[in-house]
Write a protein that holds these residues in place. Structure first.
Motif, PDB file in Angstrom:
ATOM      1  N   UNK A 107     -12.294  24.889   6.949  1.00  0.00           N
ATOM      2  CA  UNK A 107     -12.496  24.165   8.200  1.00  0.00           C
ATOM      3  C   UNK A 107     -12.965  22.739   7.964  1.00  0.00           C
ATOM      4  N   UNK A 108     -12.720  21.932   8.985  1.00  0.00           N
ATOM      5  CA  UNK A 108     -13.236  20.561   9.040  1.00  0.00           C
ATOM      6  C   UNK A 108     -12.862  19.728   7.822  1.00  0.00           C
ATOM      7  N   UNK A 109     -11.597  19.719   7.508  1.00  0.00           N
ATOM      8  CA  UNK A 109     -11.125  18.865   6.419  1.00  0.00           C
ATOM      9  C   UNK A 109     -10.826  17.489   7.010  1.00  0.00           C
ATOM     10  N   UNK A 110     -11.477  16.481   6.456  1.00  0.00           N
ATOM     11  CA  UNK A 110     -11.323  15.120   6.990  1.00  0.00           C
ATOM     12  C   UNK A 110      -9.951  14.559   6.641  1.00  0.00           C
TER      13      UNK A 110
END
Lengths: 187, 79
Positions: A107-110
């Motif tokens: 999750x939340x990969x920039x």
């Protein structure tokens, strides 16, 4: 009374055209085994009679039984599986796209304008799910860099699921701005 | 479980991004780790490594060093 006969010299010329005797011709047709056409017919008929019977009369049950299970199936066999209330053997075609392992989520990969990259452990994702959590479209490369033209796009606030033989790397970037993505994979 | 490893000299990543996370993944496997996934954030100058389980403290240190070793080699900097 009128006599009618052939000219002896003419008759001789015609007889001279028969270069073998009838008995020699007969012997030539009958061959070394002295077979008549009736003999040949009977032999052919006998062979046909032997072909036009069930296979089991040609090979013993023991012979056929010995062949049982000796020929491997290219499709594979699932033995003793319960099929509609019965226990039996079935032929099965294994769908290589069917995931068989634990799925995972990153999750939340920039994602920015500078291309980033995420790997996936072997054998790779058979189903890849990319969720774009932001308001900017994400450009995607599968198993390589994001293509310079016409890349796969995961539009803002959408999810894209991709069946694949094996995704071992996902590359991503945005044209401008930034966003974050979640990557789920099933392998 | 994921571990975030900041990378020094972020300007190097801006100049020459690492876009092949599978390569770092393989390197970590060669070091004895079994990561599920490795994410390289070139803009943020960091690497996130995802595992099935939590690593012991000594394993974490080895992981951090392994990632930095890979990075140094990629940008051509001695330890």
């Amino acid at each position: 009374m009128v006599f009618e006969f052939l000219d002896p010299s003419y008759l001789k010329s015609k007889l001279d055209m028969l270069d073998i005797s009838l008995s020699s011709l007969r012997n030539a047709l009958m061959g070394a085994d002295n077979r008549s056409l009736t003999d040949v017919y009977n032999i052919v008929n006998s062979v046909y009679g032997r072909l036009d019977v069930a296979l089991s009369t040609r090979a013993s049950e023991a012979t056929l039984s010995a062949l049982n299970n000796k020929i491997p199936s290219p499709l594979g066999i699932i033995a003793n599986q319960d099929v509609i209330g019965t226990t039996t053997n079935v032929l099965a075609v294994v769908n290589m796209l069917t995931p068989a392992r634990q799925p995972y989520t990153m999750q939340n990969i920039a994602v920015s304008t500078t291309e980033g990259s995420t790997s996936i452990a072997a054998p790779g994702a058979k189903i890849l799910v990319i969720k774009n959590r932001g308001d900017t479209d994400v450009l995607i490369g599968i198993n390589g860099a994001v293509p310079a033209t016409n890349p796969l796009v995961v539009r803002a606030r959408t999810v894209k699921a991709i069946p694949h033989r094996g995704v071992t790397q996902v590359n991503y970037r945005v044209a401008s701005g930034s966003t974050t993505i979640d990557i789920e994979y099933y392998n | 479980m994921s571990y975030e490893i900041p990378l020094p000299m972020p300007e190097e990543l801006q100049r020459k991004p690492i876009t092949n996370a599978a390569e770092l993944h393989r390197f970590l496997e060669e070091q004895g780790f079994k990561p599920l996934s490795v994410a390289i954030d070139n803009a943020g100058a960091k690497v996130r490594v995802f595992f099935e389980r939590e690593l012991a403290e000594d394993e974490k240190k080895v992981l951090f060093e392994a990632v930095l070793d890979f990075y140094r080699e990629r940008i051509g900097v001695e330890r």
